[in-house]
Design a protein around this motif. Structure first.
Motif, mmCIF file in Angstrom:
data_model
loop_
_atom_site.group_PDB
_atom_site.id
_atom_site.type_symbol
_atom_site.label_atom_id
_atom_site.label_comp_id
_atom_site.label_asym_id
_atom_site.label_seq_id
_atom_site.Cartn_x
_atom_site.Cartn_y
_atom_site.Cartn_z
ATOM 1 N N ASP A 87 -33.199 -71.957 -11.133
ATOM 2 C CA ASP A 87 -31.999 -71.574 -11.877
ATOM 3 C C ASP A 87 -30.869 -71.201 -10.919
ATOM 4 N N THR A 88 -29.742 -70.775 -11.464
ATOM 5 C CA THR A 88 -28.563 -70.492 -10.642
ATOM 6 C C THR A 88 -28.739 -69.278 -9.730
ATOM 7 N N GLN A 89 -29.744 -68.448 -9.989
ATOM 8 C CA GLN A 89 -30.020 -67.302 -9.127
ATOM 9 C C GLN A 89 -31.110 -67.608 -8.094
ATOM 10 N N GLY A 90 -31.636 -68.824 -8.108
ATOM 11 C CA GLY A 90 -32.671 -69.207 -7.161
ATOM 12 C C GLY A 90 -34.087 -68.916 -7.620
ATOM 13 N N ASN A 91 -34.262 -68.455 -8.875
ATOM 14 C CA ASN A 91 -35.600 -68.248 -9.416
ATOM 15 C C ASN A 91 -36.241 -69.608 -9.687
#
Length: 123
Positions: A87-91
């Motif tokens: 995702d956009t947070q790197g998760n």
């Protein structure tokens, strides 16, 4: 093994259904998905308990993808794809992509390799 196709799935088109459409257009009754590159608007991945996990975007990156396409009972291609997304947070998340729930963001490049079962090569 048979032919290899490199193809692009357009924006807003579903990833799984797009692969099925590509196999139909190429005349592949059976195929392996060897790789892909692109992002999804949002991602929906199946869970072991039968549920699903929604990964919110926009621009959920597909880190890896693999799978196969087989002819269904009516002869239409049916894709079973699994992968890892970020995702956009790197998760990072993984699992099977749910058909109809994984719209392509900008484009998605995919490599398909035709598989010719022994029964088809003998004919």
């Amino acid at each position: 093994m048979g032919r290899v196709a490199y193809a692009r799935i357009a924006p807003n088109e579903d990833l799984v259904q797009g692969v099925e459409k590509l196999c139909l257009a190429e005349g592949f009754r059976h195929a392996f998905v060897r790789g892909g590159l692109g992002s999804l608007i949002d991602a929906s991945l199946g869970l072991r308990d039968g549920g699903y996990q929604q990964v919110a975007g926009p621009a959920v990156e597909v880190v890896s993808i693999a799978g196969e396409v087989r002819s269904g009972p009516d002869g239409a291609p049916v894709a079973a794809l699994a992968g890892i997304v970020a995702d956009t947070q790197g998760n990072v998340y993984g699992g099977p992509f749910l058909a109809g729930w994984n719209p392509v963001c900008v484009t998605f490049e995919v490599t398909l390799e035709e598989w010719l079962p022994d029964t088809e090569t003998a004919a």
